[in-house]
Enzyme design. Structure first.
Site, PDB file in Angstrom:
ATOM      1  N   GLN A 245       0.838  -1.203   0.000  1.00 15.63           N
ATOM      2  CA  GLN A 245       0.000   0.000   0.000  1.00 15.63           C
ATOM      3  C   GLN A 245       0.874   1.255   0.000  1.00 15.63           C
ATOM      4  O   GLN A 245       2.069   1.181   0.217  1.00 15.63           O
ATOM      5  CB  GLN A 245      -0.891   0.001   1.241  1.00 15.63           C
ATOM      6  CG  GLN A 245      -0.116  -0.143   2.548  1.00 15.63           C
ATOM      7  CD  GLN A 245      -0.973  -0.664   3.675  1.00 15.63           C
ATOM      8  OE1 GLN A 245      -2.187  -0.710   3.580  1.00 15.63           O
ATOM      9  NE2 GLN A 245      -0.338  -1.063   4.782  1.00 15.63           N
ATOM     10  N   HIS A 275     -11.431   4.566  18.468  1.00 14.82           N
ATOM     11  CA  HIS A 275     -10.749   3.434  19.120  1.00 14.82           C
ATOM     12  C   HIS A 275     -11.359   3.068  20.472  1.00 14.82           C
ATOM     13  O   HIS A 275     -11.386   1.891  20.822  1.00 14.82           O
ATOM     14  CB  HIS A 275      -9.248   3.711  19.210  1.00 14.82           C
ATOM     15  CG  HIS A 275      -8.568   3.610  17.875  1.00 14.82           C
ATOM     16  ND1 HIS A 275      -8.151   4.727  17.168  1.00 14.82           N
ATOM     17  CD2 HIS A 275      -8.304   2.553  17.088  1.00 14.82           C
ATOM     18  CE1 HIS A 275      -7.641   4.341  16.006  1.00 14.82           C
ATOM     19  NE2 HIS A 275      -7.713   3.024  15.939  1.00 14.82           N
ATOM     20  N   ASP A 299      -1.467   0.480  13.234  1.00 11.44           N
ATOM     21  CA  ASP A 299      -1.097   1.784  13.800  1.00 11.44           C
ATOM     22  C   ASP A 299      -0.933   1.714  15.315  1.00 11.44           C
ATOM     23  O   ASP A 299      -0.496   2.680  15.946  1.00 11.44           O
ATOM     24  CB  ASP A 299      -2.125   2.857  13.418  1.00 11.44           C
ATOM     25  CG  ASP A 299      -3.547   2.456  13.770  1.00 11.44           C
ATOM     26  OD1 ASP A 299      -3.723   1.637  14.701  1.00 11.44           O
ATOM     27  OD2 ASP A 299      -4.483   2.942  13.109  1.00 11.44           O
ATOM     28  N   ASP A 319      -0.870  -7.906  11.450  1.00 11.18           N
ATOM     29  CA  ASP A 319      -1.043  -6.899  10.402  1.00 11.18           C
ATOM     30  C   ASP A 319      -0.160  -7.272   9.226  1.00 11.18           C
ATOM     31  O   ASP A 319       0.987  -7.671   9.391  1.00 11.18           O
ATOM     32  CB  ASP A 319      -0.684  -5.500  10.918  1.00 11.18           C
ATOM     33  CG  ASP A 319      -1.082  -4.410   9.917  1.00 11.18           C
ATOM     34  OD1 ASP A 319      -2.101  -3.754  10.169  1.00 11.18           O
ATOM     35  OD2 ASP A 319      -0.386  -4.233   8.900  1.00 11.18           O
ATOM     36  N   ASP A 353      -0.540 -12.292   6.413  1.00  9.89           N
ATOM     37  CA  ASP A 353      -1.899 -12.159   5.929  1.00  9.89           C
ATOM     38  C   ASP A 353      -2.848 -12.814   6.931  1.00  9.89           C
ATOM     39  O   ASP A 353      -2.779 -14.011   7.160  1.00  9.89           O
ATOM     40  CB  ASP A 353      -1.985 -12.845   4.561  1.00  9.89           C
ATOM     41  CG  ASP A 353      -3.336 -12.653   3.900  1.00  9.89           C
ATOM     42  OD1 ASP A 353      -4.304 -12.333   4.610  1.00  9.89           O
ATOM     43  OD2 ASP A 353      -3.405 -12.831   2.678  1.00  9.89           O
ATOM     44  N   ALA A 354      -3.726 -12.009   7.529  1.00  7.75           N
ATOM     45  CA  ALA A 354      -4.632 -12.532   8.561  1.00  7.75           C
ATOM     46  C   ALA A 354      -5.491 -13.668   8.030  1.00  7.75           C
ATOM     47  O   ALA A 354      -5.821 -14.603   8.766  1.00  7.75           O
ATOM     48  CB  ALA A 354      -5.526 -11.409   9.084  1.00  7.75           C
ATOM     49  N   ASP A 371     -10.092  -5.144  12.931  1.00  5.33           N
ATOM     50  CA  ASP A 371     -10.065  -3.737  12.527  1.00  5.33           C
ATOM     51  C   ASP A 371      -9.413  -3.628  11.160  1.00  5.33           C
ATOM     52  O   ASP A 371      -8.323  -3.093  11.014  1.00  5.33           O
ATOM     53  CB  ASP A 371      -9.286  -2.945  13.595  1.00  5.33           C
ATOM     54  CG  ASP A 371      -9.355  -1.447  13.342  1.00  5.33           C
ATOM     55  OD1 ASP A 371     -10.249  -1.013  12.592  1.00  5.33           O
ATOM     56  OD2 ASP A 371      -8.512  -0.724  13.898  1.00  5.33           O
TER      57      ASP A 371
END
Lengths: 509, 542
Positions: A245, A275, A299, A319, A353-354, A371
């Site tokens: 990305q 959050h 993040d 992530d 990769d989840a 999330d």
């Protein structure tokens, strides 16, 4: 062939003038293509943009040709000044449009004003040149020569532009390079015609424009970057393309924002709302949240909330992008924002990769927080499927609780409730809730567990947004966001991505 | 205007590929621009068989009760069926170092990827044996109220399954959606309606007109008469001549048969469109099962069951009836020696042209012809993009002579970008097969890489600089071709008949090189062999 009534033309003059026909023809078409490309790039709908740009450009050229009759004497001087003006306007057109795009209210107005101005000036060129050359050639040869060079120039431009210029130079540099060509024609002519009056002034102007273009060329990269600034409307303090990305951080005053692929992820001014609403309804409903799983959330902001609960013994954060978690672990300003959550001894960060990870992972987790970015693509849509939720259900402790970021129930209610339908198809009980986050708008989440999520919640003291009353209010859905029947999102139908596309396109159109 | 450009680009692209293939345009040895390997079915071992270069057997050895010669899908399916029925006294001899035939697969640091066959449509109701195997492999996770199987969603092709590059943009599906004239659209609708009718049709004998396995199809001459003309001639006769429809049909014929519609039997052509009635509980009936490694997954699962009964690097070069059984001559590529195996029965699970060479009496080879294919696995550092709908599993260009590519990580990943492997397919159907095989052998890795890369980069300028590796795999005899008259070809009928103790198993017997057919033929041979050997079992065949 020359007619004997006319004086023989100076060879140097004629050559320069004919070369300048070629150059101005090429430049003229390039500016037109630049405007069309830029308009489709910034406004979308390339057929419309190109068609209108070309049409108004040609019309403006007609106006220019008509206006040429009011040039009574000193055609050469007029031609030189027109060249200098075109060089300035055309040369800076791409950079200017890029920089102005986010600043002006009606970009179309600026665009067409510029297209018309350049068009009028370009329309002046050929009539003036024909008149300048009329004593040097018989009419028959004159028309033939000028138009030949004009059309050859058009071919050169239309081939160079897509094949060489845009891929190699980019739009900003392309404009500048051709501006330089225009101004060089003016300078060459001024130079050759030594006896002309007003020569010094023209030369000075031409050199000034040339200098500005050369400076522009040398700063093209910086200009490009400034235009990204302009796109985001805020100062870009970090921009980096990873394998997965484009990460952009912007700041205006105290407001720090993260964009992934141009989509806003948080604004430091109101992320606490997002959050706190993401984390506490879950943790507040689990008796002893010792083991917590966060999917996405590179993040570290969700992790910050989770780690502030002293009951939490361990957080697993999955992530995809290692550069994302690295940035939020190492950048001082970002670490201040997430309170160093990603460096906590209580967290394990797994960059994978989840979708793959959950299939081989083992639970149980007392709380799970999904999330992920909105389901804008089929690849992301997999993270919202029944199959994926079945894996999460397997990882979730019998008395555990999970929450899923589920996009806006106001803008995309069908999409929002598809998440609940899908979680239920995976055997979980759900409850939807939503919160107002100023930088996002009305935003939705879905609680899910092996038992119906209760009303009772234990919130820690000292939260900025949530207290028991505000929490209860989040579960109320007015009519425009109310639950509606939806399909189950499955790997082989991707119902979620399809409805997300429809609803957001409808909202944004 | 736009259409013109596309059409021209299409012509140029196919002319380029075509002429490059036909003439070996880049005959000067192009150096390989990317890392990669040039590989394929073992030509040396295959040609040794053709030239009969084997020493005479030194010794006669008593082998297992049953020998399977050939470890492609048919041979492995026979082995699966035997074990499933509790018959375990057999061994399987495979010429290559790995079993799996054209369903083999490869793997690199990014992903596993197919080397050939890469999907299995959700099987029809009549494919009972295949369904039983998929159930044992955990691919069926339950049944719905009506008893229809529910397939594991991870193994059903995820959405988006296919897209077509058409007039400058990607669209969903393989038939163009835009820019068609009224007549073109009407022809396509008419075609689809007719195929749906064929799909539902039942013959006088009560069997479906078109079935998978095709042995379950009706023998009603109303349908089998289609076998007498080519698919192209049949389409012409119906007035279905519109360019988009014919391009679509051509794609389908080359995809499943490696053959141009002008040579494909009209029965086989219709079969492609009308025989798939996937039986499934969820709304997945038109879907495929697929895996990163393609049908290599099925092969791996079958191979794992057979374990060390599989003997690799063994060329069977003779098979003959002997008193009370059969003798199999086999050459061991490791020891370099030949042996004669004594066995009670054997299943020759090999293509007809090989079987005919090692065993007189299995029938002729005249009616059997094979399509050569090239498959390239292209590793990239990022996903392909492009205007229109996003990346699908199967990505096809209307402007290329290749069949496009499938994405190896489609099933497993949710990251929309990052490294992946694209498996690129190209049947060399535009020239006579023998010539194509010669071209295929003579071309260097660098030349293939240039061809593959230029085809991909035409479609995806965004992949410039992103290709990290190109591995090329050549299949000299990838697929049997169901050409006009194949249903009644006497050689094929003779091969199907087989006679104890030598049984035949291969998709060649069906005339279609698809997993279901190979599986069916393997199961049928295994059951025939068990019947011959007196081993009790309950038949799985309809």
């Amino acid at each position: 062939m020359q007619s004997e009534t006319m004086p023989p033309p100076s060879r140097a003059h004629t050559a320069i003038l004919l070369v300048s026909v070629l150059v101005v023809a090429t430049c003229g078409l390039i500016y037109e293509l630049l405007a069309g490309t830029l308009a489709s790039y910034l406004l979308g709908d390339s057929v419309t943009q190109f068609s209108i740009v070309i049409g108004s450009y040609l019309f403006a050229m007609g106006v220019g040709s008509y206006v040429s009759r009011y040039v009574r004497r000193d055609e050469i001087g007029a031609f030189i000044r027109v060249e200098v003006l075109i060089a300035a306007l055309g040369g800076w057109s791409a950079a200017g449009l890029f920089l102005l795009f986010p600043l002006v209210d009606d970009f179309r107005l600026v665009l067409y004003a510029l297209v018309l101005a350049i068009g009028v000036l370009v329309g002046l060129e050929i009539p003036l040149l024909i008149r300048i050359l009329r004593h040097r050639y018989p009419f028959r040869d004159l028309v033939s020569n000028v138009l030949t060079y004009d059309y050859v120039g058009a071919l050169v431009a239309s081939l160079l532009f897509p094949l060489v210029l845009v891929p190699r130079l980019g739009m900003i540099r392309t404009g500048m390079v051709f501006g330089v060509a225009n101004v060089l024609v003016a300078i060459a002519l001024t130079w050759v015609l030594k006896e002309r009056r007003g020569r010094r002034l023209d030369l000075a102007m031409a050199f000034a424009v040339l200098a500005s273009l050369l400076v522009g060329l040398s700063m093209a990269d910086r200009l490009q970057q400034m235009s990204e600034v302009a796109f985001y409307g805020e100062g870009v303090i970090y921009a980096h393309s990873t394998s997965y990305q484009r990460i952009v951080l912007t700041r205006r005053a105290s407001d720090l924002r993260l964009y992934l692929n141009g989509n806003l992820q948080f604004s430091s001014r109101d992320e606490y709302r997002y959050h706190e609403a993401l984390v506490w309804p879950v943790l507040g409903r689990v008796m002893h949240p010792r083991n917590v799983l966060i999917l996405g959330g590179g993040d570290g902001l969700a992790a910050r909330e989770v780690l502030s609960d002293p009951e939490v013994a361990h957080v697993t954060l999955v992530d995809l992008d290692p550069e994302m978690t690295r940035l939020f672990r190492n950048n001082a300003e970002l670490v201040a924002l997430n309170r160093g959550s990603l460096s906590s001894p209580r967290i394990s960060v797994i960059n994978t990769d989840a979708f793959r990870w959950v299939r081989q992972a083992r639970g149980p987790y007392d709380a799970v927080i999904a999330d992920f970015p909105d389901p804008t693509a089929y690849s992301l849509g997999k993270l919202y499927t029944e199959s994926f939720y079945r894996e999460l259900a397997r990882l979730l402790a019998p008395d555990g609780m999970m929450t899923v970021q589920s996009t806006s129930p106001l803008i995309a209610p069908r999409t929002y409730w598809t998440v609940a339908t899908t979680l239920e198809a995976a055997g979980l009980k759900t409850r939807g809730y939503h919160v107002y986050v100023p930088s996002f708008g009305e935003w939705g989440y879905t609680l899910a567990a092996h038992y119906p999520p209760s009303d009772t919640v234990h919130l820690p003291p000292g939260l900025r947004f949530l207290d028991a009353r505000a929490e209860r209010l989040m579960f109320e859905f007015p009519r425009d966001m109310a639950r509606r029947p939806t399909p189950v999102n499955r790997l082989d139908n991707q119902a979620l991505v399809r409805s997300f596309d429809e609803e957001w396109a409808h909202y944004e159109s | 205007m736009k259409a013109e450009v596309t059409r021209r680009a299409c012509l140029t692209a196919s002319a380029l590929l075509g002429s490059a293939l036909a003439t070996g345009a880049c005959s000067a040895l192009a150096p390989a621009r990317w890392p990669g390997t040039l590989d394929g079915a073992d030509f040396t071992r295959g040609h040794a068989l053709r030239d009969r270069r084997f020493p005479a057997p030194r010794a006669t050895v008593q082998a297992a009760k049953l020998v399977i010669a050939g470890g492609g899908v048919a041979g492995l399916a026979a082995g699966w069926r035997l074990l499933d029925a509790g018959f375990d006294d057999f061994e399987l001899l495979e010429l290559e170092d790995r079993a799996g035939g054209n369903a083999r697969s490869g793997r690199n640091a990014i992903s596993a990827y197919p080397l050939g066959a890469h999907y299995l449509p959700i099987p029809n109701r009549e494919a009972g044996a295949l369904r039983r195997m998929l159930g044992q492999f955990g691919m069926i996770v339950g049944t719905d109220a009506a008893g229809a199987p529910i397939y594991d969603p991870y193994q059903v092709c995820a959405d988006l399954d296919e897209r077509l590059f058409w007039r400058g943009a990607w669209q969903e599906g393989l038939f163009p959606q835009t820019g068609l004239s009224v007549a073109e659209r009407a022809q396509h609708d008419d075609f689809e309606r007719t195929m749906a009718m064929f799909s539902a049709a039942v013959g006088q004998d009560g069997k479906p007109a078109f079935a998978v396995p095709i042995a379950c199809s009706s023998q009603d001459p109303a349908f089998t008469a289609l076998d007498r003309i080519s698919f192209a001639a049949w389409l012409d006769a119906r007035g279905w001549t519109s360019a988009p429809l014919r391009a679509y049909v051509r794609y389908c014929c080359r995809d499943d048969y490696g053959t141009e519609p002008g040579e494909v039997s009209a029965w086989a052509g219709v079969h492609y469109f009308a025989a798939r009635r996937g039986w499934s509980g969820a709304e997945t009936r038109d879907r495929e099962l697929t895996w990163p490694e393609g049908n290599g997954r099925l092969v791996a699962l079958m191979t794992a069951q057979l374990g060390d009964r599989i003997r690799p690097a063994q060329t069977v070069f003779g098979a003959a009836r002997a008193d009370d059984g059969a003798t199999i001559n086999v050459f061991d590529h490791h020891s370099g020696t030949s042996r004669a195996l004594r066995t009670q029965a054997a299943i020759l699970a090999m293509p007809q042209f090989v079987a005919a060479r090692i065993c007189p009496g299995v029938g002729g080879t005249k009616g059997f012809s094979y399509a050569p294919w090239v498959v390239a696995n292209v590793s990239t550092s990022r996903h392909p993009r492009g205007p229109g709908v996003p990346l699908a599993w199967d990505n096809v260009s209307a402007a290329s002579d290749s069949l496009g590519y499938v994405v190896a990580t489609h099933q497993t990943d949710s990251g929309g970008d990052g490294p992946t492997v694209l498996t690129w397919y190209m049947p060399l159907s535009a020239m006579p097969a023998a010539e194509a095989r010669r071209v295929m052998l003579n071309r260097s890795l660098g030349e293939w890489q240039d061809l593959v890369a230029s085809d991909l980069l035409d479609l995806h300028p965004d992949l410039e600089g992103a290709i990290t590796r190109i591995d090329v795999w050549r299949w000299g005899h990838a697929m049997i071709r169901p050409t006009t008259g194949f249903l009644t070809d006497p050689d094929r009928l003779a091969a199907q008949a087989g006679a104890p103790p030598l049984f035949r198993a291969h998709s060649d017997l069906s005339g279609m090189s698809i997993f279901e057919e190979a599986h069916y033929r393997g199961v049928a041979a295994a059951e025939a062999a068990m019947r011959h050997l007196g081993h009790p079992f309950e038949s799985l065949l309809a």
